[in-house]
Write a protein that holds these residues in place. Structure first.
Motif, PDB file in Angstrom:
ATOM      1  N   LYS A   1       0.830  -1.209   0.000  1.00  0.00           N
ATOM      2  CA  LYS A   1       0.000   0.000   0.000  1.00  0.00           C
ATOM      3  C   LYS A   1       0.861   1.254   0.000  1.00  0.00           C
ATOM      4  N   HIS A   2       1.927   1.235   0.779  1.00  0.00           N
ATOM      5  CA  HIS A   2       2.847   2.380   0.821  1.00  0.00           C
ATOM      6  C   HIS A   2       3.543   2.545  -0.530  1.00  0.00           C
ATOM      7  N   LEU A   3       3.955   1.439  -1.109  1.00  0.00           N
ATOM      8  CA  LEU A   3       4.617   1.468  -2.410  1.00  0.00           C
ATOM      9  C   LEU A   3       3.701   2.042  -3.493  1.00  0.00           C
ATOM     10  N   LYS A   4       2.427   1.670  -3.473  1.00  0.00           N
ATOM     11  CA  LYS A   4       1.469   2.210  -4.455  1.00  0.00           C
ATOM     12  C   LYS A   4       1.337   3.726  -4.304  1.00  0.00           C
ATOM     13  N   LYS A   5       1.313   4.221  -3.067  1.00  0.00           N
ATOM     14  CA  LYS A   5       1.234   5.667  -2.826  1.00  0.00           C
ATOM     15  C   LYS A   5       2.486   6.372  -3.322  1.00  0.00           C
ATOM     16  N   THR A   6       3.616   5.734  -3.140  1.00  0.00           N
ATOM     17  CA  THR A   6       4.876   6.297  -3.642  1.00  0.00           C
ATOM     18  C   THR A   6       4.840   6.398  -5.163  1.00  0.00           C
ATOM     19  N   MET A   7       4.357   5.344  -5.813  1.00  0.00           N
ATOM     20  CA  MET A   7       4.288   5.365  -7.273  1.00  0.00           C
ATOM     21  C   MET A   7       3.313   6.439  -7.759  1.00  0.00           C
ATOM     22  N   GLU A   8       2.249   6.685  -7.024  1.00  0.00           N
ATOM     23  CA  GLU A   8       1.322   7.764  -7.379  1.00  0.00           C
ATOM     24  C   GLU A   8       2.042   9.113  -7.375  1.00  0.00           C
ATOM     25  N   LEU A   9       2.922   9.331  -6.407  1.00  0.00           N
ATOM     26  CA  LEU A   9       3.688  10.581  -6.372  1.00  0.00           C
ATOM     27  C   LEU A   9       4.514  10.740  -7.644  1.00  0.00           C
ATOM     28  N   TYR A  10       5.223   9.678  -8.023  1.00  0.00           N
ATOM     29  CA  TYR A  10       6.074   9.752  -9.216  1.00  0.00           C
ATOM     30  C   TYR A  10       5.255   9.837 -10.501  1.00  0.00           C
ATOM     31  N   ASN A  11       4.076   9.256 -10.518  1.00  0.00           N
ATOM     32  CA  ASN A  11       3.239   9.283 -11.718  1.00  0.00           C
ATOM     33  C   ASN A  11       2.452  10.579 -11.874  1.00  0.00           C
ATOM     34  N   GLU A  12       2.094  11.225 -10.775  1.00  0.00           N
ATOM     35  CA  GLU A  12       1.154  12.338 -10.845  1.00  0.00           C
ATOM     36  C   GLU A  12       1.720  13.720 -10.535  1.00  0.00           C
ATOM     37  N   HIS A  13       2.921  13.798 -10.006  1.00  0.00           N
ATOM     38  CA  HIS A  13       3.481  15.095  -9.609  1.00  0.00           C
ATOM     39  C   HIS A  13       4.783  15.366 -10.359  1.00  0.00           C
ATOM     40  N   ALA A  14       4.822  16.464 -11.076  1.00  0.00           N
ATOM     41  CA  ALA A  14       5.991  16.798 -11.895  1.00  0.00           C
ATOM     42  C   ALA A  14       7.248  17.048 -11.076  1.00  0.00           C
ATOM     43  N   ASP A  15       7.086  17.442  -9.808  1.00  0.00           N
ATOM     44  CA  ASP A  15       8.258  17.708  -8.978  1.00  0.00           C
ATOM     45  C   ASP A  15       8.812  16.440  -8.309  1.00  0.00           C
ATOM     46  N   TRP A  16       8.175  15.302  -8.534  1.00  0.00           N
ATOM     47  CA  TRP A  16       8.675  14.004  -8.084  1.00  0.00           C
ATOM     48  C   TRP A  16       9.139  13.258  -9.335  1.00  0.00           C
ATOM     49  N   ARG A  17      10.421  12.920  -9.374  1.00  0.00           N
ATOM     50  CA  ARG A  17      10.977  12.259 -10.560  1.00  0.00           C
ATOM     51  C   ARG A  17      11.702  10.983 -10.178  1.00  0.00           C
ATOM     52  N   LEU A  18      11.472   9.971 -10.963  1.00  0.00           N
ATOM     53  CA  LEU A  18      12.091   8.676 -10.739  1.00  0.00           C
ATOM     54  C   LEU A  18      12.931   8.331 -11.964  1.00  0.00           C
ATOM     55  N   PHE A  19      14.127   7.846 -11.704  1.00  0.00           N
ATOM     56  CA  PHE A  19      15.047   7.446 -12.763  1.00  0.00           C
ATOM     57  C   PHE A  19      15.444   5.995 -12.534  1.00  0.00           C
TER      58      PHE A  19
ATOM     59  N   SER B   1      18.973  -5.058 -18.606  1.00  0.00           N
ATOM     60  CA  SER B   1      18.179  -5.103 -17.383  1.00  0.00           C
ATOM     61  C   SER B   1      18.248  -3.800 -16.598  1.00  0.00           C
ATOM     62  N   TYR B   2      17.131  -3.470 -15.956  1.00  0.00           N
ATOM     63  CA  TYR B   2      17.113  -2.354 -15.014  1.00  0.00           C
ATOM     64  C   TYR B   2      17.579  -2.894 -13.671  1.00  0.00           C
ATOM     65  N   VAL B   3      18.614  -2.269 -13.109  1.00  0.00           N
ATOM     66  CA  VAL B   3      19.211  -2.796 -11.881  1.00  0.00           C
ATOM     67  C   VAL B   3      19.194  -1.799 -10.723  1.00  0.00           C
ATOM     68  N   GLY B   4      18.771  -0.560 -10.973  1.00  0.00           N
ATOM     69  CA  GLY B   4      18.747   0.425  -9.903  1.00  0.00           C
ATOM     70  C   GLY B   4      17.705   1.490 -10.161  1.00  0.00           C
ATOM     71  N   ALA B   5      17.386   2.218  -9.085  1.00  0.00           N
ATOM     72  CA  ALA B   5      16.432   3.315  -9.189  1.00  0.00           C
ATOM     73  C   ALA B   5      16.823   4.413  -8.219  1.00  0.00           C
ATOM     74  N   ILE B   6      16.576   5.647  -8.639  1.00  0.00           N
ATOM     75  CA  ILE B   6      16.776   6.798  -7.762  1.00  0.00           C
ATOM     76  C   ILE B   6      15.591   7.734  -7.976  1.00  0.00           C
ATOM     77  N   GLY B   7      14.969   8.114  -6.884  1.00  0.00           N
ATOM     78  CA  GLY B   7      13.811   8.993  -6.938  1.00  0.00           C
ATOM     79  C   GLY B   7      14.080  10.275  -6.189  1.00  0.00           C
ATOM     80  N   ILE B   8      13.680  11.392  -6.778  1.00  0.00           N
ATOM     81  CA  ILE B   8      13.932  12.688  -6.165  1.00  0.00           C
ATOM     82  C   ILE B   8      12.654  13.516  -6.074  1.00  0.00           C
ATOM     83  N   HIS B   9      12.675  14.449  -5.159  1.00  0.00           N
ATOM     84  CA  HIS B   9      11.614  15.450  -5.050  1.00  0.00           C
ATOM     85  C   HIS B   9      12.284  16.807  -5.204  1.00  0.00           C
ATOM     86  N   ILE B  10      11.886  17.554  -6.218  1.00  0.00           N
ATOM     87  CA  ILE B  10      12.454  18.876  -6.445  1.00  0.00           C
ATOM     88  C   ILE B  10      11.759  19.830  -5.481  1.00  0.00           C
TER      89      ILE B  10
END
Length: 115
Positions: free
Chosen positions: A27-45, A52-61
């Motif tokens: 449930k927490h993970l789904k809320k986190t993904m909503e932030l990255y999907n719906e807010h331009a100041d939250w970016r996930l790389f 293969s994708y082996v890492g992720a970094i998420g930022i909040h501007i």
């Protein structure tokens, strides 16, 4: 190679983020993904190594001067190869003159990057 997260890669991103202690709860993970999907100041790389994708970094501007590293994770079998450090360096470059801040959860790793 660092790439900007896109919705078709949501399951991959969720799998990578689930390595972070607070994101293990679905449930927490789904809320986190909503932030990255719906807010331009939250970016996930995502970091891709080979096919293969082996890492992720998420930022909040935060503002014109700062951004906060909210999430940083690498698949356990790829840890110790400098991928986390490379992700931080690439994101800092993308954010131009903004200062990188850390959350309590990302602070220990971010401190290692500044050494």
């Amino acid at each position: 190679m660092l790439t900007r997260y896109k919705r078709p890669n949501e399951k991959i991103a969720m799998g990578l983020l689930s390595f972070m202690p607070k994101e293990r709860d679905f449930k927490h993970l789904k809320k986190t993904m909503e932030l990255y999907n719906e807010h331009a100041d939250w970016r996930l790389f995502l970091w891709k190594s080979g096919d293969s994708y082996v890492g992720a970094i998420g930022i909040h501007i935060e503002d014109a001067e700062n951004f906060t590293v909210q999430h940083i994770t690498v698949i356990p079998s790829f840890r110790g190869e400098g991928i986390g450090h490379m992700m931080v360096a690439r994101v800092e470059k993308l954010m131009d003159n903004r200062k990188a801040l850390a959350t309590e959860e990302t602070k220990p790793f971010m401190m290692k990057c500044k050494v």
